[in-house]
Each structure stands twice: as structure tokens, then as C-alpha cells.
Design a protein around this motif. Structure first.
Motif, PDB file in Angstrom:
ATOM      1  N   ALA A  50       0.825  -1.206   0.000  1.00 47.86           N
ATOM      2  CA  ALA A  50       0.000   0.000   0.000  1.00 47.86           C
ATOM      3  C   ALA A  50       0.857   1.252   0.000  1.00 47.86           C
ATOM      4  CB  ALA A  50      -0.934  -0.009   1.209  1.00 47.86           C
ATOM      5  N   ARG A  51       1.929   1.253   0.799  1.00 48.81           N
ATOM      6  CA  ARG A  51       2.803   2.429   0.864  1.00 48.81           C
ATOM      7  C   ARG A  51       3.498   2.666  -0.469  1.00 48.81           C
ATOM      8  NH1 ARG A  51       6.553   2.728   6.030  1.00 48.81           N
ATOM      9  NH2 ARG A  51       6.983   4.706   5.001  1.00 48.81           N
ATOM     10  N   ARG A  63      -4.741  -2.660  -0.924  1.00 55.98           N
ATOM     11  CA  ARG A  63      -4.436  -3.770  -0.018  1.00 55.98           C
ATOM     12  C   ARG A  63      -3.986  -3.163   1.300  1.00 55.98           C
ATOM     13  NH1 ARG A  63      -0.567  -8.058  -2.533  1.00 55.98           N
ATOM     14  NH2 ARG A  63      -1.573  -9.318  -0.960  1.00 55.98           N
ATOM     15  N   VAL A  64      -4.720  -3.411   2.358  1.00 59.63           N
ATOM     16  CA  VAL A  64      -4.470  -2.750   3.634  1.00 59.63           C
ATOM     17  C   VAL A  64      -4.564  -3.768   4.749  1.00 59.63           C
ATOM     18  CG1 VAL A  64      -5.346  -0.544   2.818  1.00 59.63           C
ATOM     19  CG2 VAL A  64      -6.931  -2.182   3.829  1.00 59.63           C
ATOM     20  N   PRO A  65      -4.075  -3.414   5.923  1.00 55.15           N
ATOM     21  CA  PRO A  65      -4.211  -4.325   7.060  1.00 55.15           C
ATOM     22  C   PRO A  65      -5.665  -4.636   7.343  1.00 55.15           C
ATOM     23  CG  PRO A  65      -2.658  -2.584   7.546  1.00 55.15           C
ATOM     24  CD  PRO A  65      -3.342  -2.210   6.269  1.00 55.15           C
ATOM     25  N   ASP A  66      -5.896  -5.711   8.086  1.00 61.48           N
ATOM     26  CA  ASP A  66      -7.223  -6.280   8.150  1.00 61.48           C
ATOM     27  C   ASP A  66      -8.181  -5.595   9.098  1.00 61.48           C
ATOM     28  OD1 ASP A  66      -5.570  -7.280  10.219  1.00 61.48           O
ATOM     29  OD2 ASP A  66      -6.989  -8.898  10.574  1.00 61.48           O
ATOM     30  N   ARG A  67      -7.801  -5.259  10.314  1.00 64.09           N
ATOM     31  CA  ARG A  67      -8.775  -4.709  11.238  1.00 64.09           C
ATOM     32  C   ARG A  67      -8.090  -3.842  12.270  1.00 64.09           C
ATOM     33  NH1 ARG A  67      -9.231  -8.061  16.016  1.00 64.09           N
ATOM     34  NH2 ARG A  67      -7.943  -9.906  15.850  1.00 64.09           N
ATOM     35  N   ALA A  68      -8.872  -3.025  12.962  1.00 66.59           N
ATOM     36  CA  ALA A  68      -8.306  -2.117  13.951  1.00 66.59           C
ATOM     37  C   ALA A  68      -8.896  -2.401  15.315  1.00 66.59           C
ATOM     38  CB  ALA A  68      -8.595  -0.666  13.563  1.00 66.59           C
ATOM     39  N   PRO A  69      -8.370  -3.388  16.030  1.00 62.41           N
ATOM     40  CA  PRO A  69      -8.855  -3.621  17.383  1.00 62.41           C
ATOM     41  C   PRO A  69      -8.692  -2.361  18.213  1.00 62.41           C
ATOM     42  CG  PRO A  69      -7.423  -5.410  16.661  1.00 62.41           C
ATOM     43  CD  PRO A  69      -7.301  -4.297  15.653  1.00 62.41           C
ATOM     44  N   PRO A 184     -21.788  -5.767  12.006  1.00 61.92           N
ATOM     45  CA  PRO A 184     -20.599  -6.057  11.185  1.00 61.92           C
ATOM     46  C   PRO A 184     -20.227  -4.862  10.322  1.00 61.92           C
ATOM     47  CG  PRO A 184     -22.204  -7.852  11.073  1.00 61.92           C
ATOM     48  CD  PRO A 184     -22.899  -6.706  11.735  1.00 61.92           C
ATOM     49  N   GLN A 185     -18.927  -4.548  10.284  1.00 60.65           N
ATOM     50  CA  GLN A 185     -18.436  -3.403   9.511  1.00 60.65           C
ATOM     51  C   GLN A 185     -17.255  -3.846   8.646  1.00 60.65           C
ATOM     52  OE1 GLN A 185     -19.885  -0.317   9.566  1.00 60.65           O
ATOM     53  NE2 GLN A 185     -21.404  -1.198  10.967  1.00 60.65           N
ATOM     54  N   LYS A 186     -17.217  -3.306   7.418  1.00 59.50           N
ATOM     55  CA  LYS A 186     -16.100  -3.598   6.524  1.00 59.50           C
ATOM     56  C   LYS A 186     -14.964  -2.590   6.682  1.00 59.50           C
ATOM     57  CE  LYS A 186     -18.923  -6.002   3.091  1.00 59.50           C
ATOM     58  NZ  LYS A 186     -19.312  -6.101   1.662  1.00 59.50           N
ATOM     59  N   LYS A 187     -15.272  -1.394   7.159  1.00 60.60           N
ATOM     60  CA  LYS A 187     -14.261  -0.377   7.413  1.00 60.60           C
ATOM     61  C   LYS A 187     -14.240  -0.116   8.909  1.00 60.60           C
ATOM     62  CE  LYS A 187     -13.313   0.207   3.054  1.00 60.60           C
ATOM     63  NZ  LYS A 187     -12.018  -0.236   2.494  1.00 60.60           N
ATOM     64  N   LEU A 188     -13.123  -0.467   9.549  1.00 65.79           N
ATOM     65  CA  LEU A 188     -13.072  -0.458  11.015  1.00 65.79           C
ATOM     66  C   LEU A 188     -12.309   0.710  11.600  1.00 65.79           C
ATOM     67  CD1 LEU A 188     -12.464  -4.253  11.661  1.00 65.79           C
ATOM     68  CD2 LEU A 188     -14.621  -3.034  11.325  1.00 65.79           C
ATOM     69  N   GLY A 189     -11.722   1.549  10.770  1.00 64.67           N
ATOM     70  CA  GLY A 189     -11.012   2.702  11.309  1.00 64.67           C
ATOM     71  C   GLY A 189      -9.767   3.023  10.517  1.00 64.67           C
ATOM     72  N   LEU A 190      -8.831   3.707  11.183  1.00 68.50           N
ATOM     73  CA  LEU A 190      -7.570   4.116  10.562  1.00 68.50           C
ATOM     74  C   LEU A 190      -6.414   3.817  11.496  1.00 68.50           C
ATOM     75  CD1 LEU A 190      -8.412   7.693   9.172  1.00 68.50           C
ATOM     76  CD2 LEU A 190      -8.278   5.570   7.856  1.00 68.50           C
ATOM     77  N   VAL A 191      -5.223   3.674  10.915  1.00 70.61           N
ATOM     78  CA  VAL A 191      -3.999   3.568  11.694  1.00 70.61           C
ATOM     79  C   VAL A 191      -2.959   4.460  11.037  1.00 70.61           C
ATOM     80  CG1 VAL A 191      -3.176   1.548  10.405  1.00 70.61           C
ATOM     81  CG2 VAL A 191      -2.279   2.011  12.693  1.00 70.61           C
ATOM     82  N   LEU A 198      -3.453   4.671   6.960  1.00 69.59           N
ATOM     83  CA  LEU A 198      -4.099   3.637   6.162  1.00 69.59           C
ATOM     84  C   LEU A 198      -5.424   3.222   6.772  1.00 69.59           C
ATOM     85  CD1 LEU A 198      -1.033   1.332   5.441  1.00 69.59           C
ATOM     86  CD2 LEU A 198      -2.127   2.904   3.848  1.00 69.59           C
ATOM     87  N   PRO A 199      -6.397   2.859   5.934  1.00 73.54           N
ATOM     88  CA  PRO A 199      -7.650   2.316   6.455  1.00 73.54           C
ATOM     89  C   PRO A 199      -7.444   0.901   6.967  1.00 73.54           C
ATOM     90  CG  PRO A 199      -7.627   2.198   4.067  1.00 73.54           C
ATOM     91  CD  PRO A 199      -6.382   2.946   4.459  1.00 73.54           C
ATOM     92  N   VAL A 200      -8.294   0.468   7.852  1.00 73.76           N
ATOM     93  CA  VAL A 200      -8.230  -0.875   8.392  1.00 73.76           C
ATOM     94  C   VAL A 200      -9.534  -1.580   8.063  1.00 73.76           C
ATOM     95  CG1 VAL A 200      -7.812  -2.274  10.432  1.00 73.76           C
ATOM     96  CG2 VAL A 200      -6.752  -0.032  10.232  1.00 73.76           C
ATOM     97  N   ASN A 201      -9.430  -2.697   7.376  1.00 76.82           N
ATOM     98  CA  ASN A 201     -10.596  -3.400   6.871  1.00 76.82           C
ATOM     99  C   ASN A 201     -10.993  -4.558   7.762  1.00 76.82           C
ATOM    100  OD1 ASN A 201     -10.652  -1.681   4.693  1.00 76.82           O
ATOM    101  ND2 ASN A 201      -9.505  -3.051   3.356  1.00 76.82           N
TER     102      ASN A 201
END
Length: 361
Positions: A50-51, A63-69, A184-191, A198-201
Motif C-alpha cells: 500500500a505504501r 491492499r491494507v491491514p485487516d482490522r483495527a482492534p 458487522p463493519q467492513k471499514k473499522l477505522g484508521l492507523v 491507512l484504512p483498516v478493513n
């Protein structure tokens, strides 16, 4: 954590790369930890891809990381672990940033007594955890609306074996914005780290999105947990996967460590600390140190199967959560006794109305 992709070709590429990577050797980890770190490596590959695409005009990273706990400790390894073929075997142990940290590694701030000496001087843990619980119950942060984001800023470092020798990475700042939307959410935040945001999916396999739960602990979900310590411990224990040959009590302790810190319902926070006091093997460590050298009261547990010590650190005056550390308690193939596996320091946590925007002050 598992990276998601936006196209079928991306999934095919990812599957092919995973197939070609060599199996992990040389370290006796439980099966679940092998898969966990393999997924972390794939996340880093996605992050680097992605970078690289960000530098190409008119291209959007897909292509981004999967989720943002909600806890930054769960995000950091995906962005700190290096990406090489050797990293697969190394990352299976090197980037392990268990939800805590331990007695000071040689040369680290606050070093002095050994882990065993410090554990031997520990006081009854229920007393201090009850005090921490009482302090957490007085928090005035929240409630959090479903359209808001939980913001965290932290400093973190981890052990790295990609060079063949266990070394500690420099401290790195990580910021996260975790969506609080229900369902359920497909877009969970940012990091945000190293100048990249980047968005977190949603997690791979969650085709309809990732729902709130132990892996995505929203404020609303945390508020549904029982506040009776015994019932809460039973719930967390049931939600914590069992791994072959791994101490389940340690896995539960680390799971709770992944929830504490940051913004959560005061009643839930208070109950989590009292629940932790019920786990066998948990001790108080009076001279704990977080990633930036802040000294405080520690709550720790040793996984004797793998000689890893996890430790949470609290301010000695306010009993507010400061951070965590993990380190080796014995000489192993990973490194020498006292070698740092991971450390973090929570610098800021807040509630914000928009992802990517820092809180005032």
C-alpha cells in the motif's frame, strides 16, 4: 490478524506467496501463535504494498491491514515487523508483543533485580488489583456514541529476529482510530505510523464485515459484559481460544491485557481487574517500567511453557494504566533471559468525532 484485499487477483497473489514461504522451524510455539504471526507477516506485506502504491500518481492503495482492534498493542506488530523471507520464521517469535511486558531487560530503564527476585517479592495481587479496580470505576470518560471513534496514541517496540539475533526495535509512535459502529463493519477505522495513514478493513473471511466482539471490542460491546468478576472471567475464558500445549490461564490473562487501557465503560474496566485477580499465577510487581521508562506498579504472569513474562504497568499514584512489557524469563532459542519481546506506553486515549483527527489538547 489477517489482511484483506480488494480483488480476486490480490487474494490469489497472497495465497501464492503464503504457499511459497517456508514453514517455521527452530521454535516450539503453540499452533495458534504460528498462524497468528504468519498472518502478521502477510499484513506487513500488504502494508508495504500500500505504501509503495501511494507514491504512484492516481493510484489508491487497495491492499491494507485487516482490522483495527481497540487496543493499539494488537495493531502495532503488523506495522513494525520487517518483511523478508527470513522474517516468516523470525516473526513467528520476534515480533511477539504479548499484551504485557516484564522485568527489565539488560540495559533497559529500571533494570536491577531479576525477574525471579522481583516475583519473589510480590505482594498479594488481589489487594492492588482491587485498588486499581476502584480507581478505574471512577473514570468519567464516556459514554461513546456509535458514530464516534476511540483514539489511542502509543509508543511501542518489539523484539526482532530477522537478523538471526534477537534485537529490540526503536520506539515507534502509533495512532489508531477505531470505529464504534454497531453490527458487522467492513471499514473499522484508521492507523497512522511512520507518516502513513491507512484504512483498516474487516478480518479476512468476514465477507459481511467484522462484528463487535473480543477481537473488535467496541465501547457498546464492552458495556454488555457482566460486571461480576467471576462471571466476567468465565465469559472471557470462553471467548479465548484454547491452543495445544499453551497455558490457557496465560492466554486469558493476555486477552484481558488486550482490553484494558484506553476508553471503556468504567464498570467493565473495574470488573476486568478484579477478574484478573482470580487467574492463578498472577502476581504484583512493585517496580515495573513501561516502554518509555515510566515506573509504576506491575501486574504480571509467567507462561512457564514458553518462558514469557507479561506485565501491565500502572501509575503508582493514580493507578492509571501506563503500558506493558514482555520478556524472556529463561535462556531459550529465541534469546537470553531478560531479552525484551515487546513494550508499549499508552500516551493518549480519547473519544473523537472523526477518524484521522487528533483530540484537542
Amino acid at each position: 490478524m489477517t489482511a484483506t484485499t480488494g480483488t480476486d487477483d490480490g487474494r490469489d497473489d497472497r495465497a501464492e506467496l503464503a504457499r511459497l514461504l517456508p514453514p517455521a522451524t527452530g521454535f516450539d510455539l503453540p499452533p495458534g501463535r504460528h498462524e497468528h504471526h504468519r498472518e502478521r507477516l502477510m499484513n506487513q506485506i500488504d502494508h508495504d504494498t500500500a505504501r509503495a502504491r501511494e507514491s504512484v500518481p492516481d493510484r489508491v492503495p487497495d491492499r491494507v491491514p485487516d482490522r483495527a482492534p481497540a487496543r493499539p498493542r494488537l495493531l502495532r506488530p503488523s506495522f513494525l515487523a520487517p518483511v523478508t523471507a527470513l522474517a516468516l520464521a523470525g516473526a513467528l517469535v520476534a515480533g511477539y508483543s504479548a499484551q504485557g511486558g516484564g522485568a527489565d531487560a539488560p540495559g533497559q530503564a529500571g533494570s536491577g533485580a531479576s525477574a525471579s527476585e522481583r516475583a519473589g517479592n510480590a505482594q498479594p495481587v488481589a489487594l492492588v488489583l482491587n485498588r486499581i479496580s476502584d480507581a478505574a470505576a471512577k473514570s468519567e470518560v464516556g459514554p461513546v456514541r456509535d458514530d464516534q471513534f476511540l483514539y489511542t496514541r502509543s509508543q511501542a517496540q518489539h523484539g526482532d529476529l530477522t537478523s538471526g539475533t534477537l534485537v529490540t526495535t526503536p520506539l515507534a509512535e502509533v495512532e489508531t482510530w477505531a470505529s464504534q459502529k454497531p453490527g458487522p463493519q467492513k471499514k473499522l477505522g484508521l492507523v497512522r505510523q511512520d507518516g502513513s495513514t491507512l484504512p483498516v478493513n474487516a478480518q479476512l473471511g468476514d465477507t459481511e464485515g467484522t462484528a463487535p466482539g473480543i477481537g473488535r471490542p467496541t465501547y457498546r460491546w464492552l458495556a454488555t459484559l457482566p460486571t461480576d468478576p467471576h462471571k466476567l472471567l468465565a465469559r472471557i475464558t470462553a471467548l479465548t481460544p484454547k491452543q495445544e500445549d499453551q497455558e490457557h490461564d496465560q492466554a486469558v490473562f493476555d486477552e484481558i491485557g488486550g482490553l484494558i487501557g484506553g476508553v471503556m465503560p468504567p464498570g467493565t474496566a473495574a470488573a476486568l481487574y478484579r477478574a484478573a485477580a482470580l487467574i492463578p499465577g498472577v502476581v504484583e510487581v512493585p517496580d515495573a517500567v513501561d516502554a518509555v521508562g515510566r515506573k509504576g506498579v506491575g501486574i504480571a504472569r509467567v507462561d512457564t511453557r514458553y518462558s514469557w513474562r507479561s506485565e501491565w504497568v500502572f501509575d503508582p499514584e493514580t493507578l492509571a494504566y501506563l503500558g506493558s512489557r514482555s520478556f524472556l524469563t529463561e535462556d531459550t532459542e529465541m534469546g537470553r533471559k531478560g531479552a525484551l519481546l515487546g513494550a508499549d506506553a499508552l500516551i493518549k486515549s480519547a473519544v473523537v468525532d472523526e477518524a484521522g483527527v487528533r483530540p484537542q489538547g
